[in-house]
Structures are given as structure tokens and as C-alpha cells.
Motif scaffolding. Structure first.
Motif, short mmCIF file in Angstrom:
data_model
loop_
_atom_site.label_atom_id
_atom_site.label_comp_id
_atom_site.label_asym_id
_atom_site.label_seq_id
_atom_site.Cartn_x
_atom_site.Cartn_y
_atom_site.Cartn_z
N ILE A 177 -76.39 36.49 19.38
CA ILE A 177 -75.78 35.53 20.31
C ILE A 177 -74.73 34.69 19.59
CG2 ILE A 177 -76.22 33.51 21.76
CD1 ILE A 177 -78.98 34.74 22.39
N MET A 178 -75.05 34.26 18.37
CA MET A 178 -74.11 33.45 17.61
C MET A 178 -72.83 34.23 17.29
SD MET A 178 -75.53 30.50 17.32
CE MET A 178 -75.99 30.91 19.01
N ALA A 179 -72.96 35.52 17.07
CA ALA A 179 -71.80 36.37 16.76
C ALA A 179 -71.10 36.86 18.02
CB ALA A 179 -72.24 37.56 15.91
N LYS A 180 -71.67 36.53 19.19
CA LYS A 180 -71.13 36.98 20.49
C LYS A 180 -71.08 38.50 20.55
CE LYS A 180 -68.09 32.89 20.43
NZ LYS A 180 -68.13 32.64 18.98
N ASP A 181 -72.05 39.13 19.90
CA ASP A 181 -72.12 40.58 19.82
C ASP A 181 -73.48 41.03 20.34
OD1 ASP A 181 -71.85 43.25 19.23
OD2 ASP A 181 -72.17 43.02 17.08
N ASN A 182 -73.62 41.03 21.66
CA ASN A 182 -74.90 41.40 22.28
C ASN A 182 -74.65 41.91 23.69
OD1 ASN A 182 -75.43 39.03 24.35
ND2 ASN A 182 -74.71 38.04 22.45
N ASP A 183 -75.69 42.47 24.28
CA ASP A 183 -75.60 42.98 25.65
C ASP A 183 -76.65 42.30 26.53
OD1 ASP A 183 -77.83 44.07 24.48
OD2 ASP A 183 -77.44 46.14 25.12
N PHE A 184 -76.88 41.02 26.28
CA PHE A 184 -77.95 40.29 26.96
C PHE A 184 -77.54 39.74 28.32
CE2 PHE A 184 -79.30 39.00 22.40
CZ PHE A 184 -79.79 40.27 22.17
N GLY A 185 -76.24 39.75 28.63
CA GLY A 185 -75.76 39.10 29.84
C GLY A 185 -75.60 40.02 31.03
#
Length: 308
Positions: free
Chosen positions: A187-195
Motif C-alpha cells: 500500500i505504501m508503494a502504491k503497488d497492489n490490487d486491493f482496490g
């Protein structure tokens, strides 16, 4: 302490016999205790013990090493024990066990192996056995598995009367190993698929508002399809048993789709049982009240997040 190892538990005799043993580089460093170095050399280079007995003795010596030296020892030791897969996945599904076997057989590098395992964490039914393996190999912290993820940086602004101040300030957060730490780093790296529709969840632009008398927090509602919902647990509104101190940061995924982060600003309080500690602020702002007798709590806005 790591389990006693030998030929019956995976010692690779063929690897051991490839060449005459020489002292590993990490044992030549000036930080290594001279007596430990002498014992290591006598056992590994000069003794006529079997491979199993040599490594049993070296494992005992490693318990006397400082953490950084012991970690280097475990990394150096790893290729000698490639004939048997570690048993932390024995009770998992066949597909996961096969994946672990393939990963184990494809690398001679302990750090690479653990890095891959970290990304498979969500697939494990019994995460504790995997964590125990990380601990035994001195790979229990995210910074050990991801050297480039050294610290998390937030740039922030204090909030007053519902508006952010003009002046920015920043904090550095040291990640703490947990079942949610890798998710926090993503989340901190804005590198996720959580949204929504697999987009990235991020905290930039969010405001941490007063939550009780001890901390500030905010929460987001995740889509039902978010991978993070697999880590959801019931919100423990009546159970506050987790100790904390000023600067601790907690994360929780509860009631399936609720994601909450809490920043503790005071010492000597306990937080909800469903919260997981994922980091510690290293440079606690002077404005944090800290004292457990203070009635102040300061809201602030996260302007941006970085991995540094």
C-alpha cells in the motif's frame, strides 16, 4: 534455536565434497568474535568429523553469534542442505507443497527462497510454521527479505479546524514483521490490487482523525473482491488487550471489507485485539503528546507515502 541438521535431514554430501573447505568470507570480518572464529575454523577446516557432526557443531557455535553474523551463516549454510525440502509446508495443500518444492529446488540463495515464500504467505493455512522457518533462518523481518524496503516515509500536515496547515513534516517508519506487513508495504508503494477493479489502495490524501484519547486513525472500505478480505477477522470492540507505545502503527482488516490504520500517540495504552502491529515511527514528532496522562491527540493528513 534451529533444529539439529545432518545427512538424515538434508545435508547435501555431494555439494560438501566438491572442493576442500575454506573459511567463508563472513567469518573473516573484523566484527566476528575471534574465539568463535577459531572454533569455527577448527571444526569446519581442520576436524575429521562427518558433515553431519560438523554442521551440528557449527549450528551450536552460531547460537553465540550476533544476529547479523548468524544471518550470514544461515545464508552461507543453505546450499549445503538442498537434498530435503524444509517441512513447514507438509500440512498444506498439494499444489502449495509442490510450489515450495519447485522454489526450493530452483535456487541456492536463502534470501531469494524466503522472498518468494513471503509472497506466497496468503496461500498458507498455517502461517505460523512459515514464520517459524523465517525466524530459524534469521529472515524474520521484511527488511531482511526485501533489502530495498528499508523504511517507509510519510509526508504529512497537521490538521486544525478541519484544514491542513501549510507546513509539511515527515516521519520514517520501521516495518515490523507480521501477517499484514507485506500488505502495508505494498500500500505504501502504491503497488497492489486491493482496490476497486484491481486498482491500488493508497493512503496519500487520507486524514487520521482522533480515535479515543490515545491515537488517530482512518478506515477504508474495500471491495468484496479485494485479496485483503481473506485476512479479515471480527472487530474486537470490547477487547483492548494489545499493549502499545507512542509511535506504534497498527493495521486491521475486519468485518470482511473494513481496512483501518491506527497511529498511537501516547504511551501506556492498549489497542483492540484485532489490530496487528506493522511498524514503529523512528522519529516521533515532538507534537505527539506521548504522556499517558495527556488528554490531547493530534489529527494529521498524509500527503504522500514512499518506500525509502
Amino acid at each position: 534455536m534451529a533444529p539439529e541438521l545432518g545427512s538424515e535431514t538434508g545435508c547435501n554430501d555431494e555439494f560438501f565434497k566438491k572442493e576442500a573447505p575454506t573459511m567463508p568470507d563472513f567469518m573473516k570480518e573484523v566484527t566476528v568474535n575471534e574465539s568463535l572464529c577459531d572454533m569455527f575454523e577448527q571444526i569446519y577446516i581442520h576436524s575429521h568429523l562427518s558433515q553431519r557432526r560438523k554442521f551440528n557443531a557449527l549450528d551450536k557455535i552460531s547460537e553465540l553469534m550476533d544476529f547479523e553474523t548468524k544471518k550470514k551463516y544461515r545464508v552461507w549454510r543453505f546450499p549445503f542442505f538442498k537434498s530435503k525440502v524444509p517441512n513447514f509446508a507438509d500440512s498444506e495443500e498439494e499444489g502449495l507443497k509442490k510450489s515450495v518444492e519447485l522454489l526450493f529446488g530452483s535456487t541456492q540463495d536463502l534470501t531469494d527462497f524466503c522472498r518468494c515464500l513471503w509472497h506466497l504467505m496468503d496461500a498458507f493455512k498455517n502461517e505460523k510454521r512459515l514464520y517459524d522457518y523465517f525466524i530459524s533462518e534469521c529472515m524474520m523481518r521484511p527488511t531482511d527479505l526485501f533489502p530495498h524496503f528499508c523504511r517507509v516515509k510519510w509526508t504529512c500536515k497537521w490538521m486544525k479546524d478541519g484544514k491542513p496547515h501549510d507546513k509539511k513534516w515527515s516521519i520514517l517508519i520501521k516495518p515490523i514483521a507480521s501477517t499484514l506487513t507485506d500488505d502495508f508495504l505494498r500500500i505504501m508503494a502504491k503497488d497492489n490490487d486491493f482496490g476497486v477493479r484491481g486498482g491500488a489502495v493508497q493512503f496519500a490524501g487520507d486524514i487520521l482523525t482522533i480515535n479515543g484519547t490515545c491515537n488517530v486513525s482512518f478506515k477504508k472500505t474495500l471491495p468484496e473482491t479485494s485479496p485483503l478480505t481473506k485476512k479479515s477477522q471480527p472487530c474486537q470492540l470490547e477487547k483492548f488487550n494489545v499493549p502499545s507505545k507512542a509511535g506504534d502503527i497498527f493495521l486491521s482488516v475486519y468485518d470482511r471489507t473494513e481496512l483501518q490504520i491506527i497511529v498511537v500517540q501516547k504511551n501506556g495504552i492498549c489497542v483492540r485485539d484485532d489490530l496487528t502491529k506493522i511498524g514503529e515511527i523512528q522519529n516521533i514528532p515532538e507534537a505527539f503528546p506521548k504522556s499517558d496522562t495527556s488528554k490531547e491527540t493530534l489529527p494529521f493528513k498524509i500527503i504522500d507515502t514512499f518506500i525509502v
